[in-house]
Design a protein around this motif. Structure first.
Motif, PDB file in Angstrom:
ATOM      1  N   ARG A 158      -2.609  -1.954  42.200  1.00  0.00           N
ATOM      2  CA  ARG A 158      -1.372  -2.567  42.409  1.00  0.00           C
ATOM      3  C   ARG A 158      -0.521  -2.857  41.108  1.00  0.00           C
ATOM      4  NH1 ARG A 158      -3.217  -5.743  46.322  1.00  0.00           N
ATOM      5  NH2 ARG A 158      -2.669  -7.493  45.443  1.00  0.00           N
ATOM      6  N   ARG A 159       0.716  -2.359  40.923  1.00  0.00           N
ATOM      7  CA  ARG A 159       1.358  -2.746  39.850  1.00  0.00           C
ATOM      8  C   ARG A 159       1.687  -4.539  40.021  1.00  0.00           C
ATOM      9  NH1 ARG A 159       6.420   0.934  38.158  1.00  0.00           N
ATOM     10  NH2 ARG A 159       5.451   3.025  38.001  1.00  0.00           N
ATOM     11  N   ARG A 160       1.416  -5.184  38.849  1.00  0.00           N
ATOM     12  CA  ARG A 160       2.046  -6.295  38.794  1.00  0.00           C
ATOM     13  C   ARG A 160       3.291  -6.503  38.353  1.00  0.00           C
ATOM     14  NH1 ARG A 160      -0.231 -10.808  34.650  1.00  0.00           N
ATOM     15  NH2 ARG A 160       1.798 -10.134  33.804  1.00  0.00           N
ATOM     16  N   THR A 161       4.067  -7.594  38.677  1.00  0.00           N
ATOM     17  CA  THR A 161       5.414  -7.665  38.547  1.00  0.00           C
ATOM     18  C   THR A 161       5.522  -7.873  36.819  1.00  0.00           C
ATOM     19  OG1 THR A 161       5.835  -8.939  40.482  1.00  0.00           O
ATOM     20  CG2 THR A 161       7.438  -9.041  38.801  1.00  0.00           C
ATOM     21  N   LYS A 162       6.409  -7.161  36.425  1.00  0.00           N
ATOM     22  CA  LYS A 162       6.366  -7.144  34.827  1.00  0.00           C
ATOM     23  C   LYS A 162       7.084  -8.602  34.348  1.00  0.00           C
ATOM     24  CE  LYS A 162       8.394  -4.401  31.390  1.00  0.00           C
ATOM     25  NZ  LYS A 162       9.439  -5.349  30.729  1.00  0.00           N
ATOM     26  N   SER A 163       6.447  -9.160  33.679  1.00  0.00           N
ATOM     27  CA  SER A 163       7.024 -10.354  32.831  1.00  0.00           C
ATOM     28  C   SER A 163       7.370 -10.048  31.360  1.00  0.00           C
ATOM     29  CB  SER A 163       5.751 -11.501  33.045  1.00  0.00           C
ATOM     30  OG  SER A 163       5.075 -11.395  31.924  1.00  0.00           O
ATOM     31  N   SER A 164       8.162 -11.137  30.959  1.00  0.00           N
ATOM     32  CA  SER A 164       8.308 -10.971  29.566  1.00  0.00           C
ATOM     33  C   SER A 164       7.433 -10.913  28.626  1.00  0.00           C
ATOM     34  CB  SER A 164       9.425 -12.226  29.252  1.00  0.00           C
ATOM     35  OG  SER A 164       8.671 -13.340  29.305  1.00  0.00           O
ATOM     36  N   LYS A 165       6.219 -11.299  28.916  1.00  0.00           N
ATOM     37  CA  LYS A 165       5.072 -11.295  28.222  1.00  0.00           C
ATOM     38  C   LYS A 165       4.552  -9.873  28.075  1.00  0.00           C
ATOM     39  CE  LYS A 165       3.106 -15.676  28.507  1.00  0.00           C
ATOM     40  NZ  LYS A 165       2.098 -16.679  29.201  1.00  0.00           N
ATOM     41  N   ASP A 166       5.069  -8.946  28.618  1.00  0.00           N
ATOM     42  CA  ASP A 166       4.282  -7.631  28.891  1.00  0.00           C
ATOM     43  C   ASP A 166       5.174  -6.636  28.092  1.00  0.00           C
ATOM     44  OD1 ASP A 166       2.363  -8.485  30.534  1.00  0.00           O
ATOM     45  OD2 ASP A 166       3.649  -7.992  32.366  1.00  0.00           O
ATOM     46  N   SER A 167       6.148  -6.943  27.328  1.00  0.00           N
ATOM     47  CA  SER A 167       6.609  -6.171  26.040  1.00  0.00           C
ATOM     48  C   SER A 167       7.003  -6.788  25.067  1.00  0.00           C
ATOM     49  CB  SER A 167       7.857  -5.543  26.945  1.00  0.00           C
ATOM     50  OG  SER A 167       8.907  -6.773  26.914  1.00  0.00           O
ATOM     51  N   SER A 168       6.905  -5.932  24.013  1.00  0.00           N
ATOM     52  CA  SER A 168       7.127  -6.599  22.620  1.00  0.00           C
ATOM     53  C   SER A 168       7.906  -5.454  21.806  1.00  0.00           C
ATOM     54  CB  SER A 168       5.880  -7.163  21.976  1.00  0.00           C
ATOM     55  OG  SER A 168       4.908  -6.135  21.926  1.00  0.00           O
ATOM     56  N   SER A 169       8.232  -5.591  20.744  1.00  0.00           N
ATOM     57  CA  SER A 169       8.535  -4.826  19.805  1.00  0.00           C
ATOM     58  C   SER A 169       7.806  -4.519  18.384  1.00  0.00           C
ATOM     59  CB  SER A 169      10.093  -5.129  19.304  1.00  0.00           C
ATOM     60  OG  SER A 169      10.113  -6.097  18.686  1.00  0.00           O
ATOM     61  N   GLY A 170       7.996  -3.649  17.668  1.00  0.00           N
ATOM     62  CA  GLY A 170       7.195  -3.341  16.589  1.00  0.00           C
ATOM     63  C   GLY A 170       7.954  -2.057  15.768  1.00  0.00           C
ATOM     64  N   LEU A 185       0.624  -1.217   0.100  1.00  0.00           N
ATOM     65  CA  LEU A 185       0.048  -0.117   0.105  1.00  0.00           C
ATOM     66  C   LEU A 185       0.893   1.321   0.264  1.00  0.00           C
ATOM     67  CD1 LEU A 185      -2.670  -1.120   2.643  1.00  0.00           C
ATOM     68  CD2 LEU A 185      -3.176  -0.469   0.180  1.00  0.00           C
ATOM     69  N   GLY A 186       2.003   1.103   0.099  1.00  0.00           N
ATOM     70  CA  GLY A 186       2.960   2.373  -0.127  1.00  0.00           C
ATOM     71  C   GLY A 186       3.838   2.801   1.346  1.00  0.00           C
ATOM     72  N   TYR A 187       3.409   2.038   2.450  1.00  0.00           N
ATOM     73  CA  TYR A 187       3.989   2.504   3.574  1.00  0.00           C
ATOM     74  C   TYR A 187       5.554   1.948   3.547  1.00  0.00           C
ATOM     75  CZ  TYR A 187      -0.405   3.240   6.524  1.00  0.00           C
ATOM     76  OH  TYR A 187      -1.678   3.474   6.919  1.00  0.00           O
ATOM     77  N   ARG A 188       6.203   2.832   4.223  1.00  0.00           N
ATOM     78  CA  ARG A 188       7.694   2.396   4.615  1.00  0.00           C
ATOM     79  C   ARG A 188       8.056   2.728   5.924  1.00  0.00           C
ATOM     80  NH1 ARG A 188       6.641   0.689   0.327  1.00  0.00           N
ATOM     81  NH2 ARG A 188       6.910   1.393  -1.561  1.00  0.00           N
ATOM     82  N   ARG A 189       8.831   1.628   6.273  1.00  0.00           N
ATOM     83  CA  ARG A 189       9.318   1.412   7.722  1.00  0.00           C
ATOM     84  C   ARG A 189       9.901   2.743   8.036  1.00  0.00           C
ATOM     85  NH1 ARG A 189       9.843  -4.069   9.279  1.00  0.00           N
ATOM     86  NH2 ARG A 189       9.019  -5.300   7.475  1.00  0.00           N
ATOM     87  N   GLU A 190       9.584   3.235   9.234  1.00  0.00           N
ATOM     88  CA  GLU A 190      10.224   4.599   9.675  1.00  0.00           C
ATOM     89  C   GLU A 190      11.208   4.275  10.870  1.00  0.00           C
ATOM     90  OE1 GLU A 190       7.932   8.549  10.271  1.00  0.00           O
ATOM     91  OE2 GLU A 190       8.442   7.976  12.117  1.00  0.00           O
ATOM     92  N   ARG A 191      10.757   3.455  12.144  1.00  0.00           N
ATOM     93  CA  ARG A 191      11.634   3.398  13.091  1.00  0.00           C
ATOM     94  C   ARG A 191      11.434   2.326  13.893  1.00  0.00           C
ATOM     95  NH1 ARG A 191       8.682   7.829  14.057  1.00  0.00           N
ATOM     96  NH2 ARG A 191       7.430   7.777  16.478  1.00  0.00           N
ATOM     97  N   PRO A 192      12.015   1.652  14.447  1.00  0.00           N
ATOM     98  CA  PRO A 192      11.536   0.499  15.659  1.00  0.00           C
ATOM     99  C   PRO A 192      10.909   1.056  16.714  1.00  0.00           C
ATOM    100  CG  PRO A 192      14.085   0.655  15.783  1.00  0.00           C
ATOM    101  CD  PRO A 192      13.469   1.676  14.426  1.00  0.00           C
ATOM    102  N   ALA A 193      10.094   0.479  17.292  1.00  0.00           N
ATOM    103  CA  ALA A 193       9.216   0.717  18.597  1.00  0.00           C
ATOM    104  C   ALA A 193       9.138  -0.267  19.674  1.00  0.00           C
ATOM    105  CB  ALA A 193       8.068   1.397  18.250  1.00  0.00           C
ATOM    106  N   GLY A 194       9.408   0.172  20.879  1.00  0.00           N
ATOM    107  CA  GLY A 194       9.271  -0.885  21.847  1.00  0.00           C
ATOM    108  C   GLY A 194       7.924  -0.637  22.639  1.00  0.00           C
TER     109      GLY A 194
END
Ligand SMILES: CC(C)(COP(=O)(O)OP(=O)(O)OC[C@H]1O[C@@H](n2cnc3c(N)ncnc32)[C@H](O)[C@@H]1OP(=O)(O)O)[C@@H](O)C(=O)NCCC(=O)NCCS
Length: 152
Positions: free
Chosen positions: A137-149, A95-104
């Protein structure tokens, strides 16, 4: 909520009319400023049984056409796609989009407020029976709680 703040949400959908009107593909574009030059595309989804038939591309092209008609001042559309998404990058590139930058992308899960916490609906000057700090209350952050895009 976006519209309450003066923004605009445009949606496009494909209906399968063989057995009622079932939405099989959907996407939306948000303009926080309807007179501005920037828009954000969100939530492109095609139901699994209809994927690979061009509907994801078609619904996005349709919405882009309407966006051009209704808001000709828009010059830039951005979106975010998770790295593990196998198909949306191809749709975007076609569709013409171009990658601009990574994001966390990070997520923090909050527990539901306690039953007696009414701070959300109280008048500003009312004493809060239970503070936010006590109720959330904050829940302990696990590896499932972050990703990249990627921002496109
Ligand atoms: C991403 C999604 C919307 C694509 O919809 P779709 O209707 O299957 O896509 P299309 O048929 O229009 O395909 C568009 C392009 O992507 C390619 N593509 C589609 N699925 C693919 C896959 N699994 N792997 C690689 N490429 C793929 C197609 O080959 C096509 O490229 P081409 O025009 O060069 O042939 C759909 O898979 C979906 O709903 N996924 C789950 C929700 C999601 O991840 N949404 C995106 C959030 S950012």
């Amino acid at each position: 909520m976006i519209e309450e703040r003066g923004g605009v949400v445009l949606t496009a959908a494909v209906l399968d009319t063989t057995d009622g009107d079932a939405v099989v593909a959907y996407t939306e574009v948000v303009l926080s400023d309807p007179a501005g030059t920037r828009a954000i595309q969100y939530d492109t989804v095609v139901v699994p049984a209809h994927r690979g038939r061009g509907l994801g591309s078609a619904v996005t092209r349709l919405l882009r056409g309407r966006l051009g008609e209704l808001h000709p001042g828009v010059r830039e559309i951005s979106t975010i796609v998770a790295d593990e998404n196998a198909s949306m990058p191809a749709v975007n590139e076609a569709l013409g989009y171009r990658r601009e930058r990574p994001a966390g992308i990070f997520r923090m899960k909050l527990q539901r407020p306690c039953a007696e916490a009414r701070w959300m609906s109280q008048p500003v000057d009312a004493p809060e029976p239970v503070s936010r700090r006590q109720c959330w209350r904050r829940r302990t952050k696990s590896s499932k709680d972050s990703s990249s895009g990627q921002v496109w």
